[in-house]
Scaffold this active site. Structure first.
Site, mmCIF file in Angstrom:
data_model
loop_
_atom_site.group_PDB
_atom_site.id
_atom_site.type_symbol
_atom_site.label_atom_id
_atom_site.label_comp_id
_atom_site.label_asym_id
_atom_site.label_seq_id
_atom_site.Cartn_x
_atom_site.Cartn_y
_atom_site.Cartn_z
ATOM 1 N N ILE A 15 -58.833 9.302 46.311
ATOM 2 C CA ILE A 15 -57.926 10.250 45.672
ATOM 3 C C ILE A 15 -58.480 11.663 45.613
ATOM 4 C CG2 ILE A 15 -56.510 8.675 44.315
ATOM 5 C CD1 ILE A 15 -58.398 9.032 41.988
ATOM 6 N N GLY A 16 -59.714 11.832 46.034
ATOM 7 C CA GLY A 16 -60.210 13.205 45.965
ATOM 8 C C GLY A 16 -61.532 13.385 46.671
ATOM 9 N N GLY A 18 -64.747 16.154 46.461
ATOM 10 C CA GLY A 18 -65.304 17.364 45.838
ATOM 11 C C GLY A 18 -66.597 17.756 46.498
ATOM 12 N N GLY A 21 -69.075 14.839 45.974
ATOM 13 C CA GLY A 21 -68.792 13.485 46.403
ATOM 14 C C GLY A 21 -67.321 13.160 46.431
ATOM 15 N N VAL A 23 -63.894 10.769 45.293
ATOM 16 C CA VAL A 23 -63.352 10.023 44.164
ATOM 17 C C VAL A 23 -62.381 8.960 44.688
ATOM 18 C CG1 VAL A 23 -62.210 10.166 41.935
ATOM 19 C CG2 VAL A 23 -63.448 12.149 42.802
ATOM 20 N N LYS A 38 -66.175 8.016 40.925
ATOM 21 C CA LYS A 38 -66.736 9.137 41.656
ATOM 22 C C LYS A 38 -68.046 8.700 42.265
ATOM 23 C CE LYS A 38 -67.735 13.801 41.825
ATOM 24 N NZ LYS A 38 -66.879 14.916 42.066
ATOM 25 N N ASP A 131 -64.302 24.082 32.422
ATOM 26 C CA ASP A 131 -63.449 24.113 33.605
ATOM 27 C C ASP A 131 -62.053 23.586 33.283
ATOM 28 O OD1 ASP A 131 -62.798 24.585 36.251
ATOM 29 O OD2 ASP A 131 -63.490 22.626 36.937
#
Lengths: 310, 180
Positions: A15-16, A18, A21, A23, A38, A131
């Site tokens: 799903i992601g 970054g 690393g 996710v 993650k 953030d």
């Protein structure tokens, strides 16, 4: 992944991605619950487990609150660290994009108050989020909970100043004082971001969109140039502002009222995005603001049931 | 010396008095959690090769390492707390005690220091008794066992709050810390 001791998760999808690393959305085979994992590659770390992970994970472990995404587990192999987080279906960013401002309007108070409750918890635990932005505010449609997340694992994470300075450019949710190197980076910074999110829920678009103009000039065009009255510390940034033309503050209040925000909401927002960080309202005080007077009842009202939208 | 605090004080949330009493409460509740405390009698109960004297020698040596690399005292308090927590449930042979000590100090430095010493520095200080790989491996073991919960409050975290609250204008807080 499966090589990890005590590994009982099944990968559903990625799903992601970054800086640190990937996710994955996974299923806990024991409980059947969805989790976000993650995966951080540390095999090329010459110094063992990196310090941002040690400091960051320790801090996250201290946070246990209904309005904060839980770090459920940390698993390690020689080469990877896996952070297992609670999984939620939706983030506030997509929620805002997918719905019209009139359909979002009835939910603003409950979403905002839950964000503030979560943030006040962070701050009372000596931790800054650092953030906050709509994509870091997750929504669980079933339980109607809003939870603050932090998968970025960057600045937010540990909070030390040095790491922070790497991310000078960046989020349009950063407070103006973050542009000043010597300034104190503290809790008001997070409150500013919440103010931006608040305005975004009301108007359906970011208060300070990233892109064409730089962040600081957008802020100046909204507030006018900071003066000794509006921001006593502003002389710090006078150099930065040197080239900005003098301009009249825009009438944000009128725009927001036009968009259906009640007057107490406008007042609260103006205190959250006060230019001067020392006069900015704290998360805890914001929760006691008159704007939220009737919101506690709405949590259980049938109105709130429509949270998921058809 | 004060410039070295990373997680505890650079978090200027502390400066924000609005939250200092709840921060205090939180630190206090962390401090009394069982998982943050070593067993008081782990030498008799758990260890079969290590003695109280050896632990004492280790701590004295760690103080020297701290001075050698100019680390802040928080790092020392954290190190000793990690060592004791680890030893509360792992029987360790005496030839690994120093390895545990440097690994815990490596972790504490990464948690607390702005620029922690390198793994090699910690190998060097043991006269290269241990290889870099051993240190890194042990580090992971300690982190996993302590569940990455490295934020044990130290005496200094409390003293900091007290001095701030009582003597807002105190010019010599450093002196107070020296008495710890």
């Amino acid at each position: 992944m499966e090589k990890v001791k005590d590994w009982n998760y099944k990968v559903v999808e990625k799903i992601g991605q970054g800086v640190f690393g990937e996710v994955y959305k996974c299923l806990n085979l024991e409980t059947g619950k969805k989790v976000a994992i993650k995966m951080i590659n540390i095999q090329n770390e010459p110094e063992g487990v990196p310090s941002y992970l040690i400091a960051g994970v320790s801090l996250l472990k201290e946070l246990e609150h209904d309005n904060i995404v839980r770090l459920l587990d940390v698993l390690t192999t020689g080469r990877y660290v896996y952070l297992v987080f609670e999984y939620l279906d939706l983030d506030l960013g997509s929620f805002i994009r997918k719905h019209t401002i009139t359909s979002i309007r009835p939910h603003i108070k409950t979403i905002l108050s839950q964000i503030l409750v979560g943030l006040a918890y962070y701050h009372s635990h000596n931790i800054l989020h650092g953030d906050l932005q709509p994509s870091n505010v997750l929504i669980d449609l079933k339980s109607k909970k809003v939870k603050l997340a932090d998968f970025g694992l960057t600045t937010s994470f540990g909070v030390p100043h040095i790491e922070y300075s790497y991310k000078e450019v960046g989020s349009p949710y950063k407070a103006p004082e973050s542009r000043i190197r010597s300034s104190v980076y503290s809790t008001p910074h997070d409150v500013w971001a919440v103010g931006c999110i608040f305005a975004e829920m009301v108007s359906g678009k970011p208060l300070f969109p990233c892109g064409k103009k730089d962040h600081l000039s957008l802020i100046v065009s909204l507030f006018g140039k900071p003066t000794k009255e509006t921001w006593p510390g502003a002389n710090y940034i006078s150099d930065l502002l040197h080239s900005h033309p003098q301009c009249e503050p825009a009438d944000l209040a009128e725009q927001l009222l036009g968009l259906g925000l009640e007057p107490p909401g406008v007042e609260l927002l103006s205190r959250m995005i006060s230019l001067n960080p020392t006069t900015r309202i704290t998360a805890r005080n914001a929760l006691n603001h008159p704007y939220f007077k009737d919101s506690h009842s709405s949590l259980s009202s049938p109105h709130y049931e429509a949270f998921g939208f058809p | 010396e004060l410039a070295g605090r990373k997680s505890n004080e650079s978090l200027s949330a502390l400066r924000n008095c609005a939250y200092s009493s709840s921060i205090y409460k939180h630190l206090r509740s962390l401090e009394i959690e069982d998982k943050m405390r070593p067993l008081p009698n782990y030498m008799e109960k758990v260890q079969n090769d290590i003695s109280i004297n050896m632990r004492q020698t280790l701590v004295d040596w760690l103080v020297e390492v701290l001075e050698e690399y100019k680390l802040v005292s928080d790092t020392l308090y954290l190190t000793v707390s990690y060592v004791d927590r680890f030893l509360s449930s792992h029987a360790l042979s005496r030839n690994k005690l120093q390895l545990l000590g440097v690994c815990c100090m490596l972790i504490a430095s990464k948690y607390e220091e702005i620029s922690p010493p390198h793994v090699e520095d910690f190998c060097y200080i043991t006269d290269n008794t241990y290889m870099k790989e051993e240190v890194v491996e042990m580090e992971e073991k300690v982190l996993e066992f302590l569940n990455f919960e490295m934020g044990t409050p130290t005496t200094k975290s409390f003293l900091r709050i007290f001095t701030r609250v009582t003597e807002e204008n105190c010019k010599k807080p450093d002196l107070l810390y020296e008495f710890l």
